[in-house]
Design an enzyme around this catalytic site. Structure first.
Site, PDB file in Angstrom:
ATOM      1  N   ARG A 251       0.884  -1.005   0.053  1.00  0.00           N
ATOM      2  CA  ARG A 251       0.024  -0.027   0.010  1.00  0.00           C
ATOM      3  C   ARG A 251       1.401   1.436  -0.626  1.00  0.00           C
ATOM      4  NH1 ARG A 251      -2.075  -3.772   3.175  1.00  0.00           N
ATOM      5  NH2 ARG A 251      -4.481  -4.421   2.919  1.00  0.00           N
ATOM      6  N   LYS A 278      -2.388  -2.354   8.274  1.00  0.00           N
ATOM      7  CA  LYS A 278      -3.862  -2.129   7.949  1.00  0.00           C
ATOM      8  C   LYS A 278      -4.620  -2.856   8.578  1.00  0.00           C
ATOM      9  CE  LYS A 278      -8.373  -1.889   5.172  1.00  0.00           C
ATOM     10  NZ  LYS A 278      -8.587  -1.588   3.219  1.00  0.00           N
ATOM     11  N   HIS A 338      -2.872   2.838  -6.143  1.00  0.00           N
ATOM     12  CA  HIS A 338      -3.682   1.299  -4.750  1.00  0.00           C
ATOM     13  C   HIS A 338      -4.026  -0.070  -6.479  1.00  0.00           C
ATOM     14  CE1 HIS A 338      -4.578  -0.618  -1.678  1.00  0.00           C
ATOM     15  NE2 HIS A 338      -5.665  -0.689  -2.040  1.00  0.00           N
ATOM     16  N   ARG A 341      -1.873  -2.823  -6.946  1.00  0.00           N
ATOM     17  CA  ARG A 341      -2.203  -3.908  -6.364  1.00  0.00           C
ATOM     18  C   ARG A 341      -2.908  -5.036  -7.206  1.00  0.00           C
ATOM     19  NH1 ARG A 341      -0.688  -4.763  -0.801  1.00  0.00           N
ATOM     20  NH2 ARG A 341      -2.974  -5.103  -0.548  1.00  0.00           N
ATOM     21  N   HIS A 365      -3.123  -9.601   3.160  1.00  0.00           N
ATOM     22  CA  HIS A 365      -4.130  -9.274   2.903  1.00  0.00           C
ATOM     23  C   HIS A 365      -4.878 -10.123   4.749  1.00  0.00           C
ATOM     24  CE1 HIS A 365      -5.847  -8.456  -0.587  1.00  0.00           C
ATOM     25  NE2 HIS A 365      -6.108  -7.728  -0.353  1.00  0.00           N
ATOM     26  N   TYR A 375      -4.952 -21.513  12.943  1.00  0.00           N
ATOM     27  CA  TYR A 375      -3.851 -22.205  12.446  1.00  0.00           C
ATOM     28  C   TYR A 375      -2.702 -21.553  11.952  1.00  0.00           C
ATOM     29  CZ  TYR A 375      -7.221 -25.739  14.812  1.00  0.00           C
ATOM     30  OH  TYR A 375      -7.698 -26.859  15.424  1.00  0.00           O
TER      31      TYR A 375
END
Length: 411
Positions: A251, A278, A338, A341, A365, A375
């Site tokens: 970003r 983020k 942006h 991405r 993400h 996990y």
């Protein structure tokens, strides 16, 4: 023998100037101070204790007014209530009521101060202040939080709900949080008038119905290498920052606020601290040869500055609008920083066989499935290093039959 009452006359009260107490009857006195000021005093005995209560200045209360006020206090005494203590209790209640009153602007400032340390950047706090100051304060800024109701919330939201839907939803959510804070602090009670579910949802259309989601304009990945050639021709720190953003698929804020202390050029790894992410989670970024080359270009002009992409004064990072300005100078106002991405993600999905998890982790993400996230211990750094190396090569490899994207003129 009955006590004489109403001994004084209005004329005597006006003319008398000698300091002292002048009895009117039934405990009421005119008091003249040495300086000449005149006031009313009520003397009484309750439970064997002599008391003296001020009834106000002659400037405010005439003789007739004073007699009426004295009668009211004597009625309290007759019922066994000390009028001085009753007056002090009323004053105390008034002070407590005032202490328990807070305006929306005061509540918003207190909420931001209490939560700002937990937000990922100072910019988030500024966004809160700016949106509330722009949209909420003109309507409810001076209102007590206890007085804010649904009609005033709608007065804020209705004018911008359709035209500035995303902004309006953020304003609503921020007002709701401030009022929830005020309730916890004891400044208001009852339901939150800014709540959406089961409340404003019945008065306003769903945001998705009045505003379609807009996506950042993205370059087709097949044009990426040609675009990078044109970008490298642009001089300045902002051009290098834009290249770095593209090559790392990060970003804008993460890249332009990067510090040299976060980067290990020998290991070819950049570690972004959780405070600047983020998802509020540390993110390791494997650096391709092309990304390292950009950093080495910047390093020549470092001048001891901690920021990788500093401004002209070398005291702060470049502006988050600097890279967008580069795109405009290239004649590519149709693109956003942006959006690269999305270009990276489209390329990874359409042109490679890398697993989805590797690609998503490269973009930092957050895993939506909480069970899966619990996990997931590693960050697939080695696999992502291969992915980013291939992306760097893709950004370098102009197809034989491809045209270099020209820098468009402003005309």
């Amino acid at each position: 023998m009955a006590r004489r009452v109403r001994i004084l006359s209005a004329k005597q009260v006006e003319k008398e100037t000698r300091p002292g107490y002048y009895f009117d009857g039934a405990g009421l006195y005119l008091q003249i101070a040495k300086g000449g000021s005149k006031s009313w005093i009520l003397r009484y005995v309750l439970n064997g204790k002599a008391r003296e209560m001020g009834l106000g200045s002659l400037v405010t209360f005439s003789l007739a007014d004073a007699r009426m006020r004295a009668t009211e206090q004597r009625q309290l005494i007759a019922d066994g209530t000390d009028p001085i203590e009753a007056k002090q209790a009323r004053q105390r209640d008034a002070r407590l009521a005032k202490a328990n009153t807070i305006t929306f602007d005061q509540a918003a400032a207190a909420f931001i101060a209490a939560n700002e340390a937990g937000w990922r950047s100072s910019k988030h706090g500024e966004q809160w202040r700016n949106t509330l100051a722009t949209y909420a304060s003109p309507v409810i800024g001076d209102l007590s939080v206890s007085a804010i109701n649904t009609p005033v919330i709608l007065q804020i939201l209705q004018p911008i709900w359709a035209s500035k839907t995303e902004t309006a939803t953020r304003v609503r959510g921020r007002i709701e949080k401030v009022l929830d804070w005020a309730k916890v602090q004891g400044y208001r009670s009852g339901d939150n008038p800014a709540a959406w579910r089961g409340h404003l949802s019945e008065a306003l259309p769903k945001p998705s119905k009045v505003a379609k989601a807009s996506h950042h304009a993205a370059l087709p990945w097949s044009e990426m290498a040609a675009f990078m050639q044109a970008l490298r021709a642009m001089p300045g720190t902002a051009s290098l920052a834009a290249q770095f953003i593209i090559l790392t698929a990060t970003r804008t804020s993460e890249a332009i606020e990067a510090c040299w202390s976060e980067i290990d050029l020998d290991a070819k790894v950049w570690v972004i601290p959780r405070e600047r992410m983020k998802g509020f989670r540390e993110h390791r970024v494997p650096l391709s040869e092309q990304a390292v080359a950009v950093l080495k270009q910047v390093q020549w002009d470092r001048h001891g500055c901690e920021f990788v992409f500093p401004n002209a004064k070398l005291d702060k990072p470049i502006s988050n609008m600097a890279c967008l300005a580069v795109l405009k100078r290239m004649g590519r106002s149709d693109l956003t920083v942006h959006g690269f991405r999305s270009t990276f993600r489209d390329w990874a999905a359409e042109s490679t066989a890398y697993p989805r998890d590797v690609c998503e982790m490269a973009l930092a993400h957050v895993i939506e499935d909480k069970s899966e996230a619990a996990y997931r211990r590693g960050d697939l750094l080695e696999k992502r290093a291969h992915l980013m190396a291939d992306w760097g090569n893709r950004c370098d490899a102009v197809d034989a039959d491809a045209d270099v994207i020209p820098i468009r003129s402003k005309a």
